[in-house]
Design a protein around this motif. Sequence first.
Motif, PDB file in Angstrom:
ATOM      1  N   GLU A 202      77.416  23.832  -9.325  1.00 23.30           N
ATOM      2  CA  GLU A 202      76.556  23.728 -10.491  1.00 23.30           C
ATOM      3  C   GLU A 202      75.308  22.933 -10.121  1.00 23.30           C
ATOM      4  O   GLU A 202      75.374  21.990  -9.337  1.00 23.30           O
ATOM      5  N   ARG A 203      74.166  23.314 -10.705  1.00 19.28           N
ATOM      6  CA  ARG A 203      72.906  22.652 -10.413  1.00 19.28           C
ATOM      7  C   ARG A 203      72.138  22.390 -11.711  1.00 19.28           C
ATOM      8  O   ARG A 203      72.150  23.206 -12.627  1.00 19.28           O
ATOM      9  N   PRO A 204      71.403  21.265 -11.779  1.00 23.35           N
ATOM     10  CA  PRO A 204      70.490  21.034 -12.906  1.00 23.35           C
ATOM     11  C   PRO A 204      69.185  21.777 -12.658  1.00 23.35           C
ATOM     12  O   PRO A 204      69.000  22.421 -11.623  1.00 23.35           O
ATOM     13  N   HIS A 205      68.262  21.707 -13.606  1.00 21.51           N
ATOM     14  CA  HIS A 205      66.940  22.282 -13.418  1.00 21.51           C
ATOM     15  C   HIS A 205      66.259  21.556 -12.267  1.00 21.51           C
ATOM     16  O   HIS A 205      66.279  20.329 -12.188  1.00 21.51           O
ATOM     17  N   HIS A 206      65.642  22.301 -11.355  1.00 22.29           N
ATOM     18  CA  HIS A 206      65.116  21.678 -10.140  1.00 22.29           C
ATOM     19  C   HIS A 206      63.817  20.915 -10.362  1.00 22.29           C
ATOM     20  O   HIS A 206      63.396  20.143  -9.500  1.00 22.29           O
ATOM     21  N   GLU A 207      63.155  21.094 -11.510  1.00 22.86           N
ATOM     22  CA  GLU A 207      61.880  20.421 -11.753  1.00 22.86           C
ATOM     23  C   GLU A 207      61.949  19.367 -12.851  1.00 22.86           C
ATOM     24  O   GLU A 207      61.173  18.417 -12.848  1.00 22.86           O
ATOM     25  N   LEU A 208      62.852  19.519 -13.808  1.00 26.27           N
ATOM     26  CA  LEU A 208      62.864  18.651 -14.984  1.00 26.27           C
ATOM     27  C   LEU A 208      63.766  17.439 -14.746  1.00 26.27           C
ATOM     28  O   LEU A 208      64.972  17.484 -14.933  1.00 26.27           O
ATOM     29  N   VAL A 209      63.159  16.326 -14.340  1.00 25.74           N
ATOM     30  CA  VAL A 209      63.930  15.139 -13.984  1.00 25.74           C
ATOM     31  C   VAL A 209      64.644  14.554 -15.196  1.00 25.74           C
ATOM     32  O   VAL A 209      65.642  13.835 -15.046  1.00 25.74           O
ATOM     33  N   ASP A 210      64.146  14.850 -16.411  1.00 27.99           N
ATOM     34  CA  ASP A 210      64.804  14.314 -17.594  1.00 27.99           C
ATOM     35  C   ASP A 210      66.003  15.157 -18.014  1.00 27.99           C
ATOM     36  O   ASP A 210      66.658  14.873 -19.008  1.00 27.99           O
ATOM     37  N   GLN A 211      66.303  16.214 -17.236  1.00 33.46           N
ATOM     38  CA  GLN A 211      67.459  17.053 -17.545  1.00 33.46           C
ATOM     39  C   GLN A 211      68.451  17.107 -16.380  1.00 33.46           C
ATOM     40  O   GLN A 211      69.209  18.059 -16.239  1.00 33.46           O
ATOM     41  N   VAL A 212      68.473  16.050 -15.564  1.00 31.26           N
ATOM     42  CA  VAL A 212      69.354  16.050 -14.392  1.00 31.26           C
ATOM     43  C   VAL A 212      70.830  16.051 -14.794  1.00 31.26           C
ATOM     44  O   VAL A 212      71.689  16.415 -13.991  1.00 31.26           O
ATOM     45  N   GLY A 213      71.138  15.660 -16.022  1.00 33.63           N
ATOM     46  CA  GLY A 213      72.521  15.647 -16.469  1.00 33.63           C
ATOM     47  C   GLY A 213      72.948  16.927 -17.162  1.00 33.63           C
ATOM     48  O   GLY A 213      74.072  17.004 -17.671  1.00 33.63           O
ATOM     49  N   ILE A 214      72.069  17.917 -17.169  1.00 34.40           N
ATOM     50  CA  ILE A 214      72.350  19.175 -17.858  1.00 34.40           C
ATOM     51  C   ILE A 214      72.444  20.296 -16.829  1.00 34.40           C
ATOM     52  O   ILE A 214      71.492  20.542 -16.099  1.00 34.40           O
ATOM     53  N   PRO A 215      73.566  21.002 -16.734  1.00 32.00           N
ATOM     54  CA  PRO A 215      73.674  22.086 -15.755  1.00 32.00           C
ATOM     55  C   PRO A 215      72.786  23.259 -16.139  1.00 32.00           C
ATOM     56  O   PRO A 215      72.753  23.671 -17.301  1.00 32.00           O
ATOM     57  N   ARG A 216      72.064  23.824 -15.170  1.00 33.96           N
ATOM     58  CA  ARG A 216      71.183  24.956 -15.434  1.00 33.96           C
ATOM     59  C   ARG A 216      71.646  26.216 -14.697  1.00 33.96           C
ATOM     60  O   ARG A 216      71.564  27.316 -15.231  1.00 33.96           O
ATOM     61  N   LEU A 217      72.092  26.053 -13.459  1.00 36.04           N
ATOM     62  CA  LEU A 217      72.558  27.192 -12.678  1.00 36.04           C
ATOM     63  C   LEU A 217      74.003  26.991 -12.253  1.00 36.04           C
ATOM     64  O   LEU A 217      74.461  25.854 -12.072  1.00 36.04           O
ATOM     65  N   MET A 218      74.705  28.093 -12.071  1.00 37.99           N
ATOM     66  CA  MET A 218      76.085  28.067 -11.596  1.00 37.99           C
ATOM     67  C   MET A 218      76.235  29.154 -10.536  1.00 37.99           C
ATOM     68  O   MET A 218      75.726  30.272 -10.693  1.00 37.99           O
ATOM     69  N   ALA A 219      76.888  28.813  -9.444  1.00 37.79           N
ATOM     70  CA  ALA A 219      77.120  29.779  -8.370  1.00 37.79           C
ATOM     71  C   ALA A 219      78.602  29.811  -8.028  1.00 37.79           C
ATOM     72  O   ALA A 219      79.271  28.775  -8.040  1.00 37.79           O
TER      73      ALA A 219
END
Length: 226
Positions: A202-219
Amino acid sequence: MASWTRLGDWWQAELAGDDSYEEIVTPLLLEVMRPEPGHTYLDLGCGDGRVMESVVAAGGIAIGLELVPELASLAGRHGPVVVGRLPNLHSIKTGSVDGALMVLVLEHLKETDALFAEVARVVRTGGMFALVINHPTWTAPESTPITDEDGEVLWRPGGYFESGGSSEVRAGEHTVTFFHRTVADLLNAAADAGWALEKVVERPHHELVDQVGIPRLMACRWSLIP
Protein backbone atom coordinates in the motif's frame (compact mmCIF):
# COMPACT_ATOMS: atom_id res chain seq x y z
CA MET A 1 -20.77 7.81 -18.78
CA ALA A 2 -18.53 7.97 -21.84
CA SER A 3 -17.20 4.89 -23.55
CA TRP A 4 -13.46 4.46 -23.12
CA THR A 5 -13.21 4.29 -26.92
CA ARG A 6 -13.87 8.06 -26.87
CA LEU A 7 -11.51 8.91 -24.01
CA GLY A 8 -8.13 8.14 -25.56
CA ASP A 9 -7.24 11.79 -26.17
CA TRP A 10 -8.34 12.77 -22.65
CA TRP A 11 -6.29 9.98 -21.11
CA GLN A 12 -3.14 11.02 -22.96
CA ALA A 13 -3.69 14.67 -22.02
CA GLU A 14 -4.10 13.70 -18.36
CA LEU A 15 -0.74 11.92 -18.37
CA ALA A 16 1.13 14.56 -20.34
CA GLY A 17 3.60 16.09 -17.91
CA ASP A 18 2.34 13.88 -15.07
CA ASP A 19 5.30 12.14 -13.46
CA SER A 20 3.21 9.85 -11.24
CA TYR A 21 3.69 6.83 -13.50
CA GLU A 22 7.47 7.24 -13.57
CA GLU A 23 7.81 8.12 -9.89
CA ILE A 24 5.40 5.73 -8.18
CA VAL A 25 2.99 3.72 -10.35
CA THR A 26 5.44 1.83 -12.57
CA PRO A 27 8.04 1.34 -9.78
CA LEU A 28 5.25 -0.03 -7.57
CA LEU A 29 4.22 -2.46 -10.28
CA LEU A 30 7.79 -3.63 -10.88
CA GLU A 31 8.29 -4.03 -7.11
CA VAL A 32 5.51 -6.58 -6.83
CA MET A 33 5.79 -8.04 -10.35
CA ARG A 34 9.53 -8.80 -10.49
CA PRO A 35 9.62 -9.44 -14.28
CA GLU A 36 11.99 -12.20 -15.37
CA PRO A 37 14.13 -11.92 -18.52
CA GLY A 38 12.70 -13.89 -21.42
CA HIS A 39 9.27 -14.33 -19.83
CA THR A 40 6.17 -13.16 -21.68
CA TYR A 41 3.75 -10.82 -19.89
CA LEU A 42 0.29 -9.68 -20.94
CA ASP A 43 -0.49 -6.05 -20.08
CA LEU A 44 -4.26 -5.77 -19.65
CA GLY A 45 -5.49 -2.31 -20.59
CA CYS A 46 -2.02 -1.29 -21.71
CA GLY A 47 -2.91 2.25 -22.81
CA ASP A 48 -0.09 3.82 -24.80
CA GLY A 49 2.36 1.11 -23.71
CA ARG A 50 4.36 3.01 -21.11
CA VAL A 51 4.29 0.05 -18.69
CA MET A 52 5.05 -2.39 -21.51
CA GLU A 53 8.16 -0.34 -22.19
CA SER A 54 9.34 -0.82 -18.59
CA VAL A 55 8.71 -4.58 -18.76
CA VAL A 56 10.76 -4.81 -21.95
CA ALA A 57 13.52 -2.72 -20.38
CA ALA A 58 13.64 -5.27 -17.53
CA GLY A 59 14.22 -8.06 -20.05
CA GLY A 60 10.68 -9.32 -20.41
CA ILE A 61 8.56 -9.77 -23.52
CA ALA A 62 5.41 -7.63 -23.48
CA ILE A 63 2.05 -8.23 -25.15
CA GLY A 64 -0.70 -5.65 -24.77
CA LEU A 65 -4.48 -5.68 -24.79
CA GLU A 66 -6.20 -2.32 -25.22
CA LEU A 67 -9.73 -1.15 -25.99
CA VAL A 68 -8.83 2.15 -27.69
CA PRO A 69 -7.31 1.56 -31.16
CA GLU A 70 -5.32 4.82 -31.11
CA LEU A 71 -3.66 3.86 -27.82
CA ALA A 72 -3.08 0.30 -29.03
CA SER A 73 -1.23 1.69 -32.03
CA LEU A 74 1.08 3.68 -29.76
CA ALA A 75 1.66 0.69 -27.49
CA GLY A 76 2.66 -1.39 -30.52
CA ARG A 77 6.08 0.24 -30.35
CA HIS A 78 6.88 -2.05 -27.42
CA GLY A 79 5.31 -5.33 -28.51
CA PRO A 80 2.26 -6.87 -30.19
CA VAL A 81 -1.07 -5.44 -29.05
CA VAL A 82 -4.54 -6.96 -29.35
CA VAL A 83 -7.54 -4.62 -29.54
CA GLY A 84 -10.21 -6.02 -27.24
CA ARG A 85 -12.55 -5.34 -24.34
CA LEU A 86 -11.89 -6.71 -20.86
CA PRO A 87 -12.66 -9.11 -19.27
CA ASN A 88 -12.88 -10.90 -22.63
CA LEU A 89 -9.52 -12.55 -23.41
CA HIS A 90 -10.80 -14.96 -26.07
CA SER A 91 -8.10 -13.82 -28.49
CA ILE A 92 -5.36 -15.06 -26.13
CA LYS A 93 -4.53 -18.78 -26.10
CA THR A 94 -4.89 -20.80 -22.91
CA GLY A 95 -1.65 -21.00 -20.89
CA SER A 96 0.22 -18.91 -23.46
CA VAL A 97 1.86 -16.29 -21.19
CA ASP A 98 4.09 -16.45 -18.14
CA GLY A 99 2.26 -13.67 -16.36
CA ALA A 100 -0.18 -10.81 -16.60
CA LEU A 101 -0.29 -7.29 -15.25
CA MET A 102 -2.95 -4.62 -14.87
CA VAL A 103 -2.31 -1.02 -13.86
CA LEU A 104 -5.13 1.34 -12.80
CA VAL A 105 -7.71 -0.52 -14.90
CA LEU A 106 -9.55 -2.92 -12.58
CA GLU A 107 -11.49 -0.10 -10.90
CA HIS A 108 -13.14 0.64 -14.26
CA LEU A 109 -14.38 -2.95 -14.72
CA LYS A 110 -17.60 -4.28 -13.28
CA GLU A 111 -16.90 -8.01 -13.81
CA THR A 112 -14.12 -8.84 -11.36
CA ASP A 113 -14.84 -12.58 -11.10
CA ALA A 114 -14.78 -13.02 -14.88
CA LEU A 115 -11.51 -11.12 -15.13
CA PHE A 116 -9.65 -13.25 -12.59
CA ALA A 117 -10.97 -16.42 -14.24
CA GLU A 118 -9.90 -15.31 -17.72
CA VAL A 119 -6.44 -14.29 -16.54
CA ALA A 120 -6.09 -17.68 -14.85
CA ARG A 121 -6.93 -19.31 -18.17
CA VAL A 122 -4.32 -17.50 -20.29
CA VAL A 123 -1.47 -17.63 -17.72
CA ARG A 124 0.50 -20.87 -17.46
CA THR A 125 0.29 -22.90 -14.24
CA GLY A 126 2.66 -21.36 -11.71
CA GLY A 127 2.59 -18.04 -13.53
CA MET A 128 1.88 -14.68 -11.93
CA PHE A 129 -0.57 -11.80 -11.97
CA ALA A 130 0.43 -8.32 -10.76
CA LEU A 131 -2.13 -5.61 -10.11
CA VAL A 132 -1.97 -1.91 -9.22
CA ILE A 133 -5.24 -0.17 -8.34
CA ASN A 134 -6.52 2.94 -6.65
CA HIS A 135 -6.89 1.81 -3.07
CA PRO A 136 -10.48 0.73 -2.27
CA THR A 137 -10.69 3.44 0.37
CA TRP A 138 -10.60 5.92 -2.53
CA THR A 139 -13.19 4.25 -4.73
CA ALA A 140 -15.89 3.88 -2.06
CA PRO A 141 -18.90 6.10 -2.84
CA GLU A 142 -18.60 9.56 -1.22
CA SER A 143 -15.17 8.83 0.26
CA THR A 144 -12.80 11.79 0.16
CA PRO A 145 -10.05 13.61 2.09
CA ILE A 146 -11.36 16.52 4.16
CA THR A 147 -9.56 19.29 6.05
CA ASP A 148 -10.72 20.31 9.52
CA GLU A 149 -10.64 23.84 10.95
CA ASP A 150 -7.08 23.31 12.23
CA GLY A 151 -5.84 22.34 8.77
CA GLU A 152 -5.47 18.65 9.56
CA VAL A 153 -6.33 16.34 6.67
CA LEU A 154 -8.67 13.51 7.65
CA TRP A 155 -10.38 10.80 5.66
CA ARG A 156 -14.12 10.41 5.19
CA PRO A 157 -14.57 6.69 4.42
CA GLY A 158 -17.90 6.91 2.62
CA GLY A 159 -19.74 3.68 1.83
CA TYR A 160 -16.77 1.35 1.97
CA PHE A 161 -18.87 -1.80 2.37
CA GLU A 162 -21.13 -0.90 -0.54
CA SER A 163 -19.48 -3.35 -2.91
CA GLY A 164 -20.57 -2.76 -6.46
CA GLY A 165 -21.21 0.94 -5.90
CA SER A 166 -19.56 3.51 -8.13
CA SER A 167 -18.56 7.14 -8.20
CA GLU A 168 -17.93 9.35 -11.18
CA VAL A 169 -15.18 11.87 -11.83
CA ARG A 170 -14.96 14.54 -14.53
CA ALA A 171 -13.04 13.60 -17.69
CA GLY A 172 -13.14 16.64 -19.90
CA GLU A 173 -16.70 16.70 -21.25
CA HIS A 174 -17.33 13.16 -20.04
CA THR A 175 -17.35 11.19 -16.81
CA VAL A 176 -15.49 8.02 -15.87
CA THR A 177 -17.03 5.45 -13.54
CA PHE A 178 -14.99 3.80 -10.79
CA PHE A 179 -16.47 0.49 -9.67
CA HIS A 180 -15.88 -0.11 -5.99
CA ARG A 181 -15.19 -3.37 -4.20
CA THR A 182 -13.70 -3.96 -0.77
CA VAL A 183 -10.26 -5.43 -0.24
CA ALA A 184 -11.94 -8.63 0.97
CA ASP A 185 -14.06 -8.87 -2.18
CA LEU A 186 -10.97 -8.36 -4.35
CA LEU A 187 -8.85 -10.98 -2.61
CA ASN A 188 -11.69 -13.51 -2.41
CA ALA A 189 -12.44 -13.14 -6.13
CA ALA A 190 -8.80 -13.88 -6.92
CA ALA A 191 -8.70 -16.87 -4.57
CA ASP A 192 -11.88 -18.31 -6.09
CA ALA A 193 -10.20 -18.26 -9.51
CA GLY A 194 -7.17 -20.19 -8.24
CA TRP A 195 -4.78 -17.34 -7.48
CA ALA A 196 -2.52 -17.57 -4.40
CA LEU A 197 -1.64 -14.20 -2.88
CA GLU A 198 2.10 -13.59 -2.52
CA LYS A 199 2.46 -9.89 -1.76
CA VAL A 200 0.40 -6.78 -0.97
CA VAL A 201 1.82 -3.24 -0.91
CA GLU A 202 0.00 0.00 0.00
CA ARG A 203 1.20 3.52 -0.79
CA PRO A 204 0.05 7.06 0.12
CA HIS A 205 -0.21 9.86 -2.44
CA HIS A 206 3.34 10.53 -3.64
CA GLU A 207 3.00 14.34 -3.64
CA LEU A 208 0.59 15.24 -0.83
CA VAL A 209 2.64 15.26 2.37
CA ASP A 210 -0.46 16.04 4.43
CA GLN A 211 -2.00 12.73 3.32
CA VAL A 212 0.87 10.37 4.21
CA GLY A 213 -1.47 8.49 6.56
CA ILE A 214 -4.05 7.83 3.87
CA PRO A 215 -3.54 4.90 1.46
CA ARG A 216 -3.88 5.90 -2.21
CA LEU A 217 -2.54 2.95 -4.20
CA MET A 218 -2.59 -0.79 -3.60
CA ALA A 219 -0.55 -3.42 -5.42
CA CYS A 220 -0.87 -7.21 -5.30
CA ARG A 221 0.99 -10.18 -6.75
CA TRP A 222 -0.52 -13.63 -7.10
CA SER A 223 0.74 -16.95 -8.43
CA LEU A 224 -1.49 -19.45 -10.23
CA ILE A 225 -1.93 -22.54 -8.09
CA PRO A 226 -0.82 -25.76 -9.87
